[in-house]
Design a protein around this motif. Structure first.
Motif, PDB file in Angstrom:
ATOM      1  N   UNK A  13     -15.499  -4.252   4.859  1.00  0.00           N
ATOM      2  CA  UNK A  13     -14.512  -3.195   4.979  1.00  0.00           C
ATOM      3  C   UNK A  13     -13.435  -3.554   5.998  1.00  0.00           C
ATOM      4  N   UNK A  14     -13.800  -4.151   7.114  1.00  0.00           N
ATOM      5  CA  UNK A  14     -12.826  -4.531   8.145  1.00  0.00           C
ATOM      6  C   UNK A  14     -11.872  -5.611   7.658  1.00  0.00           C
ATOM      7  N   UNK A  15     -12.396  -6.567   6.949  1.00  0.00           N
ATOM      8  CA  UNK A  15     -11.560  -7.658   6.411  1.00  0.00           C
ATOM      9  C   UNK A  15     -10.601  -7.118   5.362  1.00  0.00           C
ATOM     10  N   UNK A  16     -11.042  -6.185   4.558  1.00  0.00           N
ATOM     11  CA  UNK A  16     -10.217  -5.583   3.515  1.00  0.00           C
ATOM     12  C   UNK A  16      -9.042  -4.821   4.129  1.00  0.00           C
ATOM     13  N   UNK A  17      -9.298  -4.090   5.174  1.00  0.00           N
ATOM     14  CA  UNK A  17      -8.223  -3.337   5.850  1.00  0.00           C
ATOM     15  C   UNK A  17      -7.217  -4.287   6.489  1.00  0.00           C
ATOM     16  N   UNK A  18      -7.690  -5.363   7.102  1.00  0.00           N
ATOM     17  CA  UNK A  18      -6.798  -6.337   7.728  1.00  0.00           C
ATOM     18  C   UNK A  18      -5.873  -6.979   6.695  1.00  0.00           C
ATOM     19  N   UNK A  19      -6.436  -7.349   5.549  1.00  0.00           N
ATOM     20  CA  UNK A  19      -5.636  -7.968   4.497  1.00  0.00           C
ATOM     21  C   UNK A  19      -4.609  -6.986   3.931  1.00  0.00           C
ATOM     22  N   UNK A  20      -5.009  -5.733   3.771  1.00  0.00           N
ATOM     23  CA  UNK A  20      -4.075  -4.714   3.297  1.00  0.00           C
ATOM     24  C   UNK A  20      -2.937  -4.509   4.301  1.00  0.00           C
ATOM     25  N   UNK A  21      -3.281  -4.539   5.560  1.00  0.00           N
ATOM     26  CA  UNK A  21      -2.259  -4.379   6.610  1.00  0.00           C
ATOM     27  C   UNK A  21      -1.286  -5.558   6.586  1.00  0.00           C
ATOM     28  N   UNK A  22      -1.827  -6.783   6.454  1.00  0.00           N
ATOM     29  CA  UNK A  22      -0.965  -7.969   6.388  1.00  0.00           C
ATOM     30  C   UNK A  22      -0.084  -7.928   5.139  1.00  0.00           C
ATOM     31  N   UNK A  23      -0.622  -7.470   4.035  1.00  0.00           N
ATOM     32  CA  UNK A  23       0.150  -7.352   2.797  1.00  0.00           C
ATOM     33  C   UNK A  23       1.278  -6.332   2.959  1.00  0.00           C
ATOM     34  N   UNK A  24       0.980  -5.226   3.615  1.00  0.00           N
ATOM     35  CA  UNK A  24       2.009  -4.205   3.853  1.00  0.00           C
ATOM     36  C   UNK A  24       3.112  -4.766   4.744  1.00  0.00           C
ATOM     37  N   UNK A  25       2.725  -5.508   5.789  1.00  0.00           N
ATOM     38  CA  UNK A  25       3.718  -6.132   6.676  1.00  0.00           C
ATOM     39  C   UNK A  25       4.569  -7.147   5.915  1.00  0.00           C
ATOM     40  N   UNK A  26       3.922  -7.947   5.068  1.00  0.00           N
ATOM     41  CA  UNK A  26       4.645  -8.938   4.279  1.00  0.00           C
ATOM     42  C   UNK A  26       5.622  -8.256   3.326  1.00  0.00           C
ATOM     43  N   UNK A  27       5.206  -7.130   2.734  1.00  0.00           N
ATOM     44  CA  UNK A  27       6.093  -6.389   1.836  1.00  0.00           C
ATOM     45  C   UNK A  27       7.290  -5.822   2.608  1.00  0.00           C
ATOM     46  N   UNK A  28       7.051  -5.353   3.825  1.00  0.00           N
ATOM     47  CA  UNK A  28       8.138  -4.821   4.654  1.00  0.00           C
ATOM     48  C   UNK A  28       9.117  -5.954   5.008  1.00  0.00           C
ATOM     49  N   UNK A  29       8.559  -7.107   5.396  1.00  0.00           N
ATOM     50  CA  UNK A  29       9.417  -8.253   5.716  1.00  0.00           C
ATOM     51  C   UNK A  29      10.210  -8.682   4.494  1.00  0.00           C
ATOM     52  N   UNK A  30       9.557  -8.687   3.348  1.00  0.00           N
ATOM     53  CA  UNK A  30      10.234  -9.053   2.104  1.00  0.00           C
ATOM     54  C   UNK A  30      11.357  -8.060   1.798  1.00  0.00           C
ATOM     55  N   UNK A  31      11.119  -6.797   2.015  1.00  0.00           N
ATOM     56  CA  UNK A  31      12.150  -5.783   1.807  1.00  0.00           C
ATOM     57  C   UNK A  31      13.319  -5.978   2.776  1.00  0.00           C
ATOM     58  N   UNK A  32      13.006  -6.264   4.036  1.00  0.00           N
ATOM     59  CA  UNK A  32      14.062  -6.508   5.029  1.00  0.00           C
ATOM     60  C   UNK A  32      14.857  -7.748   4.657  1.00  0.00           C
TER      61      UNK A  32
END
Length: 188
Positions: A13-32
């Motif tokens: 569960x902890x690893x899954x949340x970390x990956x989701x957080x990194x994916x969200x950050x990557x999507x934000x960076x991609x949007x920027x």
């Protein structure tokens, strides 16, 4: 008896949340980055438009300069052999026509004008193949003491005056190069 080992598949569960957080950050960076890319594309389009405007303006100025140069040549040719001197706009102007002008006569008129203003004398060495050769009696005054505008005006006066004769296309100046004047061949 057979032992069955169960291996956990996937992430905890902890690893899954970390990956989701990194994916969200990557999507934000991609949007920027996409926004920055769009902004830069808009700037590039604006610059390309400006370049086109400047090309058109340059071409208009080039054509205007060409027309003015043609007009100036026609004016100079129509005025005939004359004494030319630098006017208030630092451009050579015809002072008066000279009847039965020769290179020697024109140089004498120039030297009288130059002497009245404390400027160096022009020495006519000769005319050959449409080129007048001249020296300057006080080249240091020309190259070091008159400033760039003064030296340019002096050279223009000599060049325009001698080139007002039909048989002279250019003037070769022979003097030691200095801070404000360069020897060489000058044309109207």
């Amino acid at each position: 008896m057979t032992a069955l080992l169960v291996l956990p598949l996937g992430c905890g569960k902890g690893e899954d949340e970390r990956l989701r957080s990194e994916l969200a950050e990557a999507r934000m960076e991609l949007g920027a980055l996409a926004e920055e890319n769009a902004r830069l594309r808009t700037q590039c389009d604006q610059l390309a438009d400006r370049v086109e405007e400047l090309k058109i303006a340059y071409e208009q100025l080039r054509l205007q300069e060409e027309r003015l140069n043609h007009w100036a040549r026609r004016l100079a040719d129509r005025f005939g052999p004359s004494l030319w001197y630098v006017g208030p706009d630092d451009k050579p102007l015809p002072l008066h026509s000279v009847a039965k002008a020769t290179p020697t006569k024109l140089v004498a008129l120039l030297n009288a004008r130059f002497a009245a203003e404390g400027l160096p004398k022009v020495i006519l060495v000769g005319v050959e193949n449409g080129v007048a050769r001249v020296r300057i009696d006080n080249e240091t005054q020309l190259t070091q003491s008159m400033g760039s505008a003064g030296a340019t005006g002096f050279i223009q006066s000599v060049t325009y005056t001698l080139c007002s004769l039909v048989d002279i296309r250019a003037v070769d100046f022979d003097f030691k190069e200095g801070d404000h004047a360069v020897p060489g061949r000058y044309t109207r």
